[in-house]
Design a protein around this motif. Structure first.
Motif, PDB file in Angstrom:
ATOM      1  N   PRO A 195      20.904 -18.662  44.849  1.00 47.98           N
ATOM      2  CA  PRO A 195      19.532 -18.287  45.181  1.00 47.98           C
ATOM      3  C   PRO A 195      18.537 -19.255  44.540  1.00 47.98           C
ATOM      4  CG  PRO A 195      20.459 -16.794  43.550  1.00 47.98           C
ATOM      5  CD  PRO A 195      21.573 -17.670  44.003  1.00 47.98           C
ATOM      6  N   GLU A 196      17.325 -19.221  45.008  1.00 49.82           N
ATOM      7  CA  GLU A 196      16.303 -20.178  44.566  1.00 49.82           C
ATOM      8  C   GLU A 196      16.160 -20.192  43.043  1.00 49.82           C
ATOM      9  OE1 GLU A 196      13.776 -23.204  44.862  1.00 49.82           O
ATOM     10  OE2 GLU A 196      14.767 -22.289  46.581  1.00 49.82           O
ATOM     11  N   GLU A 197      16.253 -19.012  42.432  1.00 48.19           N
ATOM     12  CA  GLU A 197      16.043 -18.906  40.981  1.00 48.19           C
ATOM     13  C   GLU A 197      17.101 -19.648  40.173  1.00 48.19           C
ATOM     14  OE1 GLU A 197      14.366 -15.205  42.957  1.00 48.19           O
ATOM     15  OE2 GLU A 197      16.083 -16.558  43.202  1.00 48.19           O
ATOM     16  N   TRP A 198      18.252 -19.955  40.790  1.00 45.00           N
ATOM     17  CA  TRP A 198      19.371 -20.573  40.076  1.00 45.00           C
ATOM     18  C   TRP A 198      19.785 -21.912  40.687  1.00 45.00           C
ATOM     19  CZ3 TRP A 198      21.591 -18.199  35.770  1.00 45.00           C
ATOM     20  CH2 TRP A 198      21.217 -16.869  35.539  1.00 45.00           C
ATOM     21  N   ARG A 199      18.958 -22.493  41.541  1.00 44.63           N
ATOM     22  CA  ARG A 199      19.385 -23.640  42.338  1.00 44.63           C
ATOM     23  C   ARG A 199      19.315 -24.965  41.586  1.00 44.63           C
ATOM     24  NH1 ARG A 199      17.392 -22.799  48.236  1.00 44.63           N
ATOM     25  NH2 ARG A 199      18.761 -21.012  47.871  1.00 44.63           N
ATOM     26  N   ASP A 200      18.391 -25.103  40.656  1.00 48.20           N
ATOM     27  CA  ASP A 200      18.157 -26.380  39.964  1.00 48.20           C
ATOM     28  C   ASP A 200      18.995 -26.431  38.689  1.00 48.20           C
ATOM     29  OD1 ASP A 200      17.062 -28.449  38.284  1.00 48.20           O
ATOM     30  OD2 ASP A 200      15.293 -28.455  39.578  1.00 48.20           O
ATOM     31  N   ASP A 201      19.969 -27.338  38.636  1.00 47.87           N
ATOM     32  CA  ASP A 201      20.871 -27.387  37.484  1.00 47.87           C
ATOM     33  C   ASP A 201      20.177 -27.874  36.216  1.00 47.87           C
ATOM     34  OD1 ASP A 201      23.033 -26.313  38.731  1.00 47.87           O
ATOM     35  OD2 ASP A 201      24.053 -28.204  39.122  1.00 47.87           O
ATOM     36  N   LEU A 202      19.157 -28.689  36.341  1.00 49.47           N
ATOM     37  CA  LEU A 202      18.424 -29.125  35.152  1.00 49.47           C
ATOM     38  C   LEU A 202      17.689 -27.944  34.521  1.00 49.47           C
ATOM     39  CD1 LEU A 202      16.975 -32.562  36.331  1.00 49.47           C
ATOM     40  CD2 LEU A 202      18.931 -32.134  34.820  1.00 49.47           C
ATOM     41  N   ILE A 203      17.062 -27.130  35.359  1.00 50.89           N
ATOM     42  CA  ILE A 203      16.396 -25.925  34.856  1.00 50.89           C
ATOM     43  C   ILE A 203      17.429 -24.941  34.305  1.00 50.89           C
ATOM     44  CG2 ILE A 203      15.023 -23.915  35.521  1.00 50.89           C
ATOM     45  CD1 ILE A 203      13.599 -25.695  37.553  1.00 50.89           C
ATOM     46  N   ASN A 204      18.549 -24.797  35.018  1.00 49.96           N
ATOM     47  CA  ASN A 204      19.625 -23.913  34.543  1.00 49.96           C
ATOM     48  C   ASN A 204      20.110 -24.332  33.161  1.00 49.96           C
ATOM     49  OD1 ASN A 204      19.592 -22.474  36.957  1.00 49.96           O
ATOM     50  ND2 ASN A 204      21.282 -23.632  37.860  1.00 49.96           N
ATOM     51  N   ALA A 205      20.342 -25.629  32.989  1.00 51.37           N
ATOM     52  CA  ALA A 205      20.873 -26.129  31.725  1.00 51.37           C
ATOM     53  C   ALA A 205      19.909 -25.859  30.574  1.00 51.37           C
ATOM     54  CB  ALA A 205      21.161 -27.621  31.840  1.00 51.37           C
ATOM     55  N   GLU A 233      40.211 -29.084  45.693  1.00 48.74           N
ATOM     56  CA  GLU A 233      40.648 -27.817  45.115  1.00 48.74           C
ATOM     57  C   GLU A 233      41.173 -28.010  43.690  1.00 48.74           C
ATOM     58  OE1 GLU A 233      41.056 -24.130  46.427  1.00 48.74           O
ATOM     59  OE2 GLU A 233      39.209 -25.259  46.691  1.00 48.74           O
ATOM     60  N   ARG A 234      41.938 -29.061  43.491  1.00 52.08           N
ATOM     61  CA  ARG A 234      42.494 -29.317  42.165  1.00 52.08           C
ATOM     62  C   ARG A 234      41.378 -29.593  41.149  1.00 52.08           C
ATOM     63  NH1 ARG A 234      45.759 -32.821  43.616  1.00 52.08           N
ATOM     64  NH2 ARG A 234      47.604 -31.494  43.771  1.00 52.08           N
ATOM     65  N   GLY A 235      40.426 -30.440  41.534  1.00 51.88           N
ATOM     66  CA  GLY A 235      39.331 -30.758  40.620  1.00 51.88           C
ATOM     67  C   GLY A 235      38.455 -29.559  40.330  1.00 51.88           C
ATOM     68  N   LEU A 236      38.153 -28.775  41.362  1.00 47.51           N
ATOM     69  CA  LEU A 236      37.310 -27.598  41.186  1.00 47.51           C
ATOM     70  C   LEU A 236      37.978 -26.576  40.287  1.00 47.51           C
ATOM     71  CD1 LEU A 236      34.882 -25.800  41.896  1.00 47.51           C
ATOM     72  CD2 LEU A 236      36.118 -25.086  43.954  1.00 47.51           C
ATOM     73  N   MET A 237      39.251 -26.303  40.527  1.00 49.01           N
ATOM     74  CA  MET A 237      39.916 -25.264  39.751  1.00 49.01           C
ATOM     75  C   MET A 237      40.219 -25.716  38.325  1.00 49.01           C
ATOM     76  SD  MET A 237      42.128 -23.347  42.745  1.00 49.01           S
ATOM     77  CE  MET A 237      42.682 -22.015  41.683  1.00 49.01           C
ATOM     78  N   GLU A 238      40.339 -27.009  38.102  1.00 51.65           N
ATOM     79  CA  GLU A 238      40.428 -27.513  36.726  1.00 51.65           C
ATOM     80  C   GLU A 238      39.133 -27.216  35.976  1.00 51.65           C
ATOM     81  OE1 GLU A 238      41.421 -31.624  36.814  1.00 51.65           O
ATOM     82  OE2 GLU A 238      43.542 -31.276  37.313  1.00 51.65           O
ATOM     83  N   MET A 239      37.995 -27.424  36.654  1.00 48.43           N
ATOM     84  CA  MET A 239      36.717 -27.109  36.026  1.00 48.43           C
ATOM     85  C   MET A 239      36.582 -25.610  35.778  1.00 48.43           C
ATOM     86  SD  MET A 239      33.768 -27.907  34.820  1.00 48.43           S
ATOM     87  CE  MET A 239      33.515 -29.630  35.288  1.00 48.43           C
ATOM     88  N   LEU A 240      36.950 -24.808  36.770  1.00 53.78           N
ATOM     89  CA  LEU A 240      36.835 -23.357  36.627  1.00 53.78           C
ATOM     90  C   LEU A 240      37.786 -22.809  35.565  1.00 53.78           C
ATOM     91  CD1 LEU A 240      36.541 -22.403  40.405  1.00 53.78           C
ATOM     92  CD2 LEU A 240      34.724 -22.298  38.686  1.00 53.78           C
ATOM     93  N   SER A 241      38.891 -23.520  35.317  1.00 54.34           N
ATOM     94  CA  SER A 241      39.827 -23.115  34.271  1.00 54.34           C
ATOM     95  C   SER A 241      39.291 -23.406  32.880  1.00 54.34           C
ATOM     96  CB  SER A 241      41.170 -23.832  34.458  1.00 54.34           C
ATOM     97  OG  SER A 241      41.776 -23.445  35.666  1.00 54.34           O
ATOM     98  N   ASN A 242      38.116 -24.031  32.836  1.00 53.73           N
ATOM     99  CA  ASN A 242      37.524 -24.396  31.554  1.00 53.73           C
ATOM    100  C   ASN A 242      36.220 -23.645  31.306  1.00 53.73           C
ATOM    101  OD1 ASN A 242      37.745 -25.817  29.153  1.00 53.73           O
ATOM    102  ND2 ASN A 242      36.592 -27.581  29.909  1.00 53.73           N
ATOM    103  N   THR A 243      35.981 -22.559  32.090  1.00 60.08           N
ATOM    104  CA  THR A 243      34.767 -21.764  31.895  1.00 60.08           C
ATOM    105  C   THR A 243      35.104 -20.283  31.824  1.00 60.08           C
ATOM    106  OG1 THR A 243      32.532 -21.322  32.722  1.00 60.08           O
ATOM    107  CG2 THR A 243      34.275 -21.528  34.372  1.00 60.08           C
ATOM    108  N   LYS A 244      34.272 -19.549  31.113  1.00 64.37           N
ATOM    109  CA  LYS A 244      34.454 -18.107  31.017  1.00 64.37           C
ATOM    110  C   LYS A 244      33.895 -17.388  32.241  1.00 64.37           C
ATOM    111  CE  LYS A 244      33.963 -18.484  25.992  1.00 64.37           C
ATOM    112  NZ  LYS A 244      33.056 -18.235  24.842  1.00 64.37           N
ATOM    113  N   PHE A 245      32.771 -17.901  32.759  1.00 61.29           N
ATOM    114  CA  PHE A 245      32.106 -17.264  33.883  1.00 61.29           C
ATOM    115  C   PHE A 245      31.720 -18.318  34.920  1.00 61.29           C
ATOM    116  CE2 PHE A 245      31.392 -14.582  30.203  1.00 61.29           C
ATOM    117  CZ  PHE A 245      31.716 -13.317  30.679  1.00 61.29           C
ATOM    118  N   ALA A 246      31.794 -17.930  36.185  1.00 55.68           N
ATOM    119  CA  ALA A 246      31.364 -18.785  37.291  1.00 55.68           C
ATOM    120  C   ALA A 246      30.255 -18.057  38.044  1.00 55.68           C
ATOM    121  CB  ALA A 246      32.526 -19.086  38.230  1.00 55.68           C
ATOM    122  N   LEU A 247      29.223 -18.780  38.418  1.00 55.28           N
ATOM    123  CA  LEU A 247      28.033 -18.182  39.013  1.00 55.28           C
ATOM    124  C   LEU A 247      28.157 -18.102  40.534  1.00 55.28           C
ATOM    125  CD1 LEU A 247      25.239 -17.188  37.905  1.00 55.28           C
ATOM    126  CD2 LEU A 247      24.342 -19.439  38.570  1.00 55.28           C
ATOM    127  N   ALA A 248      27.997 -16.914  41.105  1.00 52.89           N
ATOM    128  CA  ALA A 248      28.024 -16.739  42.566  1.00 52.89           C
ATOM    129  C   ALA A 248      27.280 -15.459  42.913  1.00 52.89           C
ATOM    130  CB  ALA A 248      29.452 -16.690  43.094  1.00 52.89           C
TER     131      ALA A 248
END
Length: 345
Positions: free
Chosen positions: A165-175, A199-214
């Motif tokens: 959503p718009e409130e979470w779209r900008d990664d610089l603001i998110n960071a 898929e391999r690259g994405l799931m490697e990243m997701l395997s390194n986080t506690k929460f994923a935003l969706a």
């Protein structure tokens, strides 16, 4: 059921969002020891549509699995050369099945498909009224066995990827906002053109986080999302198979209620970024590796693509020694994962 030749047909629409489906199509062809046929979808000729309705099929021993990202792709069956003489049983699996108004009219009048599967439970009644074939529910999944993880040590608290959503779209603001709450944040992961590499690259990243935003399309609409129906996609299932919990506003659907478990979702209850980050910061402080083990173990048990491929093989009336071996390997990994966690669905 017997060992038989099979073609896995995938009309590839392109786009990063469907690379997970392309990867699954490759996996299905491999495990069923079949041939993968990939092409760009296009409207069939009018004569092809009429022949699909009027002319009988000459059934052979070769089976066909048609993997459709949308109902319109059912027409892609007509684009396969000599399909009428080439195939015995034809089974279709439709992912964005909620677009029921996109079911091709010619399909409604034909007997071309022997079985159709849809990813949303709510779609079953409509599809059963509109298609002359058995229709059953076969939900989204993930390659939990090969690409999933219960990694207990995670570098990030929150990873953002995909539509937001718009409130979470900008990664610089998110960071910057995450930094103010002490949340370790990573923005959109790099993408790759090859489906399996992505898929391999994405799931490697997701395997390194506690929460994923969706967020559900109800609160995060775009031109390609349904205006009314809510649903999960591969973003949810890939995150869970990687051991991450999905943070955001979850979709309200029968499929979500039937498929997922309490540890799978962190409902922020709001689009407001500040209020949402307060919830995530608190959850990150309370997070333990047990949560990743639960998500991974449950994903192996209920989300792995191999269970979906097994159902499709049964509908196609074929068996594969390679699929049998993979299912045995999956069961062994599930037993091991169960031993490592106290709570499992």
């Amino acid at each position: 059921m017997t060992e038989a030749s099979i073609h896995v047909v995938y009309p590839d629409p392109g786009g990063e969002g469907y690379l997970c489906v392309f990867h699954m199509a490759r996996l299905a062809a491999e495990l069923l020891k079949g041939e993968l046929i990939v092409f760009k979808p296009r409207p069939p000729a009018l004569t092809d549509k009429f022949s699909g309705i009027l002319l009988p099929r000459k059934r052979s021993r070769t089976a066909c699995l048609l993997i459709c990202t949308s109902p319109a792709d059912l027409s892609s069956m007509l684009l396969v050369q000599n399909w009428r003489k080439k195939y015995g049983r034809i089974v279709a699996w439709v992912f964005d099945s909620f677009w029921t108004n996109w079911i091709p009219p010619w399909v409604r009048a034909s007997h071309i498909f022997d079985h159709v599967f849809v990813t949303e439970r709510e779609d079953l009644n409509t599809w059963r009224q509109m298609v002359r074939a058995p229709v059953d529910w076969l939900p989204w999944g993930s390659d939990a066995l090969n690409l999933g993880s219960s990694n207990p040590t995670r570098q990030f608290d929150l990873v953002r990827f995909g539509r937001q959503p718009e409130e979470w779209r900008d990664d610089l603001i998110n960071a910057e906002a995450c930094r103010s709450f002490g949340i370790k944040f990573h923005g959109r992961p790099p993408s790759f053109s090859d489906a399996t590499d992505n898929e391999r690259g994405l799931m490697e990243m997701l395997s390194n986080t506690k929460f994923a935003l969706a967020f559900s399309n109800r609160v995060s609409p775009e031109g390609h999302t349904h205006p009314e129906r809510e649903y999960i996609t591969g973003r949810w299932t890939d995150a869970l198979a990687s051991g991450a919990t999905v943070a955001g506003i979850p979709p309200r659907s029968e499929s979500v209620q039937s498929l997922l478990w309490p540890e799978a979702l962190l409902d922020l209850g709001t689009l407001n970024q500040t209020d949402g980050l307060k919830v995530i910061a608190s959850a990150a402080r309370e997070w333990t590796p047990e949560r990743a083990r639960i998500n991974y173990a449950n994903s192996l048990e209920v989300l792995d693509w191999r269970w979906r491929i097994k159902t499709l093989a049964e509908a196609l009336d074929i068996r594969s020694s390679m699929l049998d071996a993979e299912l045995a390997r999956l069961q062994n990994v599930i037993r091991s994962a169960r031993q490592q966690t106290v709570t499992i669905r």
